[in-house]
Design a protein around this motif. Structure first.
Motif, PDB file in Angstrom:
ATOM      1  N   GLU A   1      40.171  43.437  40.175  1.00 55.65           N
ATOM      2  CA  GLU A   1      41.341  43.077  40.972  1.00 55.65           C
ATOM      3  C   GLU A   1      40.956  42.909  42.444  1.00 55.65           C
ATOM      4  O   GLU A   1      41.455  42.014  43.122  1.00 55.65           O
ATOM      5  N   ILE A   2      40.073  43.767  42.938  1.00 60.36           N
ATOM      6  CA  ILE A   2      39.614  43.655  44.326  1.00 60.36           C
ATOM      7  C   ILE A   2      38.883  42.327  44.522  1.00 60.36           C
ATOM      8  O   ILE A   2      39.126  41.614  45.490  1.00 60.36           O
ATOM      9  N   ALA A   3      37.999  41.985  43.590  1.00 63.34           N
ATOM     10  CA  ALA A   3      37.247  40.733  43.704  1.00 63.34           C
ATOM     11  C   ALA A   3      38.180  39.528  43.613  1.00 63.34           C
ATOM     12  O   ALA A   3      38.044  38.564  44.374  1.00 63.34           O
ATOM     13  N   GLU A   4      39.139  39.580  42.704  1.00 64.94           N
ATOM     14  CA  GLU A   4      40.083  38.474  42.539  1.00 64.94           C
ATOM     15  C   GLU A   4      40.963  38.320  43.779  1.00 64.94           C
ATOM     16  O   GLU A   4      41.286  37.211  44.185  1.00 64.94           O
ATOM     17  N   ASP A   5      41.317  39.456  44.390  1.00 62.50           N
ATOM     18  CA  ASP A   5      42.144  39.449  45.596  1.00 62.50           C
ATOM     19  C   ASP A   5      41.480  38.636  46.706  1.00 62.50           C
ATOM     20  O   ASP A   5      42.136  37.871  47.402  1.00 62.50           O
TER      21      ASP A   5
END
Length: 106
Positions: A17-21
């Motif tokens: 989720e952090i990377a996608e954010d």
């Protein structure tokens, strides 16, 4: 009732989720706050104690042995059925993973 989850898998999902954010948003302040919150969530997950669960059950015979020395058994935990040979020792349920400590002929 408590629900057991795979904490390592949850941490991987949070990291993704952090990377996608970073790919979806351009507001650096928003990304900084979001990432900070997610990193704190990972810390909280890692601080939780581990629980080792071993489920125990027994095979319950639900049919008589046939001419090939097979019979149907039901797992006392998940209620799934399996076909076992008379002399076949099956030490766990293939469906729920319960360790079969009980007598197969009860």
């Amino acid at each position: 009732m408590a629900r057991l989850i795979n904490a390592d898998r949850l941490i991987e999902v949070i990291k993704s989720e952090i990377a996608e954010d970073k790919e979806l948003y351009t507001d650096k302040d928003w990304i900084t706050y979001f990432d900070s919150g997610m990193i704190n969530a990972i810390r909280l997950v890692r601080r939780q104690p581990s629980i080792d669960i071993e489920i125990h059950g027994r095979w319950v015979r639900v049919s008589e042995y046939d001419i090939t020395d097979n019979a149907h058994f039901m797992c006392s935990v998940c209620k799934q059925y399996e076909n076992h040979a008379k002399n076949d020792v099956v030490d766990h349920c293939w469906y729920c993973g319960a360790k079969m400590d009980g007598d197969a002929n009860d």
